[in-house]
Design a protein around this motif. Structure first.
Motif, mmCIF file in Angstrom:
data_model
loop_
_atom_site.group_PDB
_atom_site.id
_atom_site.type_symbol
_atom_site.label_atom_id
_atom_site.label_comp_id
_atom_site.label_asym_id
_atom_site.label_seq_id
_atom_site.Cartn_x
_atom_site.Cartn_y
_atom_site.Cartn_z
ATOM 1 N N LEU A 142 0.834 -1.206 0.000
ATOM 2 C CA LEU A 142 0.000 0.000 0.000
ATOM 3 C C LEU A 142 0.870 1.258 0.000
ATOM 4 C CD1 LEU A 142 -2.790 -1.060 2.531
ATOM 5 C CD2 LEU A 142 -2.825 -1.163 0.045
ATOM 6 N N LEU A 143 2.015 1.192 0.685
ATOM 7 C CA LEU A 143 2.951 2.324 0.643
ATOM 8 C C LEU A 143 3.402 2.566 -0.795
ATOM 9 C CD1 LEU A 143 5.216 1.588 3.764
ATOM 10 C CD2 LEU A 143 3.477 3.360 3.559
ATOM 11 N N ALA A 144 3.666 1.464 -1.507
ATOM 12 C CA ALA A 144 4.097 1.585 -2.907
ATOM 13 C C ALA A 144 2.979 2.223 -3.745
ATOM 14 C CB ALA A 144 4.471 0.207 -3.447
ATOM 15 N N ALA A 145 1.759 1.745 -3.541
ATOM 16 C CA ALA A 145 0.634 2.294 -4.314
ATOM 17 C C ALA A 145 0.455 3.782 -4.006
ATOM 18 C CB ALA A 145 -0.638 1.516 -3.976
ATOM 19 N N GLY A 146 0.607 4.141 -2.737
ATOM 20 C CA GLY A 146 0.479 5.548 -2.355
ATOM 21 C C GLY A 146 1.573 6.395 -2.968
ATOM 22 N N ALA A 147 2.787 5.839 -2.994
ATOM 23 C CA ALA A 147 3.913 6.600 -3.564
ATOM 24 C C ALA A 147 3.701 6.839 -5.059
ATOM 25 C CB ALA A 147 5.223 5.840 -3.321
ATOM 26 N N VAL A 148 3.170 5.822 -5.742
ATOM 27 C CA VAL A 148 2.921 5.975 -7.187
ATOM 28 C C VAL A 148 1.851 7.048 -7.421
ATOM 29 C CG1 VAL A 148 2.068 4.804 -9.255
ATOM 30 C CG2 VAL A 148 3.654 3.633 -7.712
ATOM 31 N N ALA A 149 0.807 7.032 -6.590
ATOM 32 C CA ALA A 149 -0.244 8.050 -6.726
ATOM 33 C C ALA A 149 0.324 9.439 -6.448
ATOM 34 C CB ALA A 149 -1.388 7.720 -5.759
ATOM 35 N N LEU A 150 1.179 9.531 -5.431
ATOM 36 C CA LEU A 150 1.791 10.831 -5.109
ATOM 37 C C LEU A 150 2.694 11.308 -6.237
ATOM 38 C CD1 LEU A 150 2.984 10.955 -1.375
ATOM 39 C CD2 LEU A 150 1.524 12.590 -2.582
ATOM 40 N N GLU A 151 3.381 10.350 -6.850
ATOM 41 C CA GLU A 151 4.292 10.716 -7.950
ATOM 42 C C GLU A 151 3.510 11.369 -9.082
ATOM 43 O OE1 GLU A 151 8.010 8.493 -9.950
ATOM 44 O OE2 GLU A 151 6.085 7.516 -10.326
ATOM 45 N N ARG A 152 2.321 10.835 -9.356
ATOM 46 C CA ARG A 152 1.520 11.403 -10.448
ATOM 47 C C ARG A 152 1.080 12.828 -10.102
ATOM 48 N NH1 ARG A 152 -1.319 5.638 -11.569
ATOM 49 N NH2 ARG A 152 0.575 4.757 -12.451
ATOM 50 N N PHE A 153 0.865 13.064 -8.803
ATOM 51 C CA PHE A 153 0.479 14.404 -8.365
ATOM 52 C C PHE A 153 1.688 15.337 -8.333
ATOM 53 C CE2 PHE A 153 0.373 17.313 -4.746
ATOM 54 C CZ PHE A 153 -0.706 18.108 -5.106
ATOM 55 N N ALA A 154 2.778 14.846 -7.719
ATOM 56 C CA ALA A 154 3.931 15.723 -7.482
ATOM 57 C C ALA A 154 4.802 15.877 -8.720
ATOM 58 C CB ALA A 154 4.775 15.174 -6.324
ATOM 59 N N GLY A 155 4.681 14.937 -9.665
ATOM 60 C CA GLY A 155 5.567 14.933 -10.827
ATOM 61 C C GLY A 155 5.466 16.196 -11.657
ATOM 62 N N ARG A 156 4.286 16.817 -11.628
ATOM 63 C CA ARG A 156 4.103 18.017 -12.460
ATOM 64 C C ARG A 156 4.371 19.294 -11.667
ATOM 65 N NH1 ARG A 156 -0.017 14.476 -13.810
ATOM 66 N NH2 ARG A 156 -1.440 15.402 -12.306
ATOM 67 N N ARG A 157 4.867 19.128 -10.450
ATOM 68 C CA ARG A 157 5.100 20.310 -9.621
ATOM 69 C C ARG A 157 6.593 20.542 -9.392
ATOM 70 N NH1 ARG A 157 0.265 18.490 -9.244
ATOM 71 N NH2 ARG A 157 -1.458 19.911 -8.818
ATOM 72 N N GLY A 158 6.885 21.573 -8.649
ATOM 73 C CA GLY A 158 8.280 21.982 -8.507
ATOM 74 C C GLY A 158 9.084 21.077 -7.586
ATOM 75 N N ARG A 159 10.366 21.394 -7.537
ATOM 76 C CA ARG A 159 11.301 20.586 -6.757
ATOM 77 C C ARG A 159 10.939 20.558 -5.269
ATOM 78 N NH1 ARG A 159 17.627 21.349 -7.755
ATOM 79 N NH2 ARG A 159 16.999 20.478 -9.744
ATOM 80 N N MET A 160 10.468 21.685 -4.750
ATOM 81 C CA MET A 160 10.115 21.757 -3.326
ATOM 82 C C MET A 160 8.986 20.761 -2.997
ATOM 83 S SD MET A 160 11.880 23.959 -1.531
ATOM 84 C CE MET A 160 10.888 24.674 -0.246
ATOM 85 N N VAL A 161 7.975 20.758 -3.860
ATOM 86 C CA VAL A 161 6.845 19.847 -3.626
ATOM 87 C C VAL A 161 7.316 18.404 -3.700
ATOM 88 C CG1 VAL A 161 4.622 19.060 -4.531
ATOM 89 C CG2 VAL A 161 5.141 21.501 -4.449
#
Lengths: 347, 38
Positions: A142-161
């Motif tokens: 579930l941690l892996a699934a959460g990280a993948v979901a976060l990556e899709r959100f954070a991937g389009r944002r800046g380095r700080m995010v």
């Protein structure tokens, strides 16, 4: 102890971890460092497998690293993998099993992870006697699934995010590490845990002392073994040849067996869980027994004479272990087989 | 006529170095304790 008695099942263990330990001890011996190295290696493997799980869900480098860091930073996994127990393999088995499920699907999907978690949680809830930590091994996928979901959100944002989740994990978990693994001396740990609002606790509905049970259970065994050795040395050679050492629970019997082996003590016996199945002493008739703990009046019902040797001083051990008296009972009043039938307890 | 299917996308590469470093960090934390109390 179970690894010295290979079997297809145990009262309070599944057999796989016991078989693994039996082979490991054959290869590397029974030094604590060697035994504890195995769960540490398994934990490190889980860190890699967690990251690989994120990749299987189409996670890139960011998601893989975040998953792996979550595995490193989660105090519960640090705590599970620094001592050997059947729990040391649970996260590994969950990761491998769920990875096989994901591999069997035609595309990376996260719903089987949620379904598996919900089904197991429902079974545990319906069982009525489960603890919340039984689900701990189910979280790495579930941690892996959460990280993948976060990556899709954070991937389009800046380095700080993108850096924020890593910072939260590290800064949030670092203060909790001493609660999971004993990196602080005990005299500093107690006020530290108190300052964090962490009261001593146990999962087993027992009274606790200054330390939580997972730390308290690391104390007192050497002192107890010293006391039993002292009692044993008061016996004559003829008495030792037919004497047994009896512990009230598997912790006492196991500790005295392992720590007392090099000091000339025989394998201790107990009526607790699997120790009962390993039977009464194979040597002697049990007419002389070094008894760890228990009540003198109770022992007087079983033996013609009972002598108290001394009382254990182990203030950091669990309350029910810290003030044990060691007795020597002589003249068992019942035949050994009958007495053995009365000492069994499963808990 | 059916539209041609896109080729299956290759899975992302495994971050071997990052995962190895984090696994080593985990192992190092455990070994500190194991050496001290083992």
């Amino acid at each position: 102890m179970c690894a010295d008695h290979p079997a297809f099942g145990y009262v309070d263990h599944r057999p796989l971890s016991v078989w693994i330990l039996a082979v490991w001890k054959r290869l590397l011996g029974e030094a604590l460092v060697a035994i504890r190295l195995l769960p540490a290696l398994v934990g490190a493997a889980c860190v890699v497998l967690g990251g690989e799980f994120a990749r299987a869900l189409d996670g890139g480098r960011w998601a893989q690293r975040l998953t792996a860091l979550a595995m490193v930073a989660a105090p519960v996994y640090l705590g599970t993998h620094h001592v050997f127990s059947m729990n040391s393999f649970a996260a590994l088995l969950w990761l491998l099993a769920m990875r096989a499920v994901i591999a069997a699907l035609d595309a990376p999907r996260r719903w089987p992870l949620a379904v598996a978690w919900l089904v197991v949680a429902a079974i545990l809830l319906l069982g009525g006697r489960s603890r919340g930590n039984y689900l701990v091994p189910a979280y790495p996928p579930l941690l892996a699934a959460g990280a993948v979901a976060l990556e899709r959100f954070a991937g389009r944002r800046g380095r700080m995010v993108r850096a924020l989740p890593f910072a939260v994990l590290v800064l949030g978990s670092a203060p909790l590490v001493p609660l999971a693994i004993p990196i602080l001396p005990v005299e500093r740990y107690i006020p530290y845990a108190k300052a964090l609002g962490q009261e001593p606790s146990t999962d087993e509905r027992k009274e606790v002392g200054p330390l939580s049970q997972h730390y308290a259970d690391m104390h007192g065994w050497q002192e107890l073994t010293d006391l039993v050795v002292r009692a044993w040395e008061t016996l004559t050679p003829e008495e030792r040849a037919r004497a047994a050492i009896f512990g009230q629970n598997y912790g006492e019997a196991g500790a005295v067996t392992v720590l007392g082996r090099r000091r000339g003590l025989p394998e201790a016996i107990s009526g607790h869980n699997n120790f009962w199945h390993w039977g009464p002493p194979k040597r002697g008739d049990g007419s002389i027994v070094v008894i760890i703990g228990g009540d003198e009046a109770d022992h007087m019902e079983s033996f013609a004479s009972v002598t108290a040797v001394d009382t254990l001083h182990a203030p950091l051990a669990m309350p029910y272990e810290r003030g044990l008296t060691v007795f020597i009972g002589r003249g068992l009043r019942r035949p050994l087989a009958e007495a053995w039938g009365r000492v069994r307890h499963y808990d | 006529m059916d539209a041609p299917q896109p080729p299956p996308q290759a899975p992302p590469p495994l971050d071997r170095r990052g995962l190895a470093l984090l696994a080593l960090a985990f192992l190092a934390l455990e070994l500190v304790v194991i050496r001290q109390y083992g």
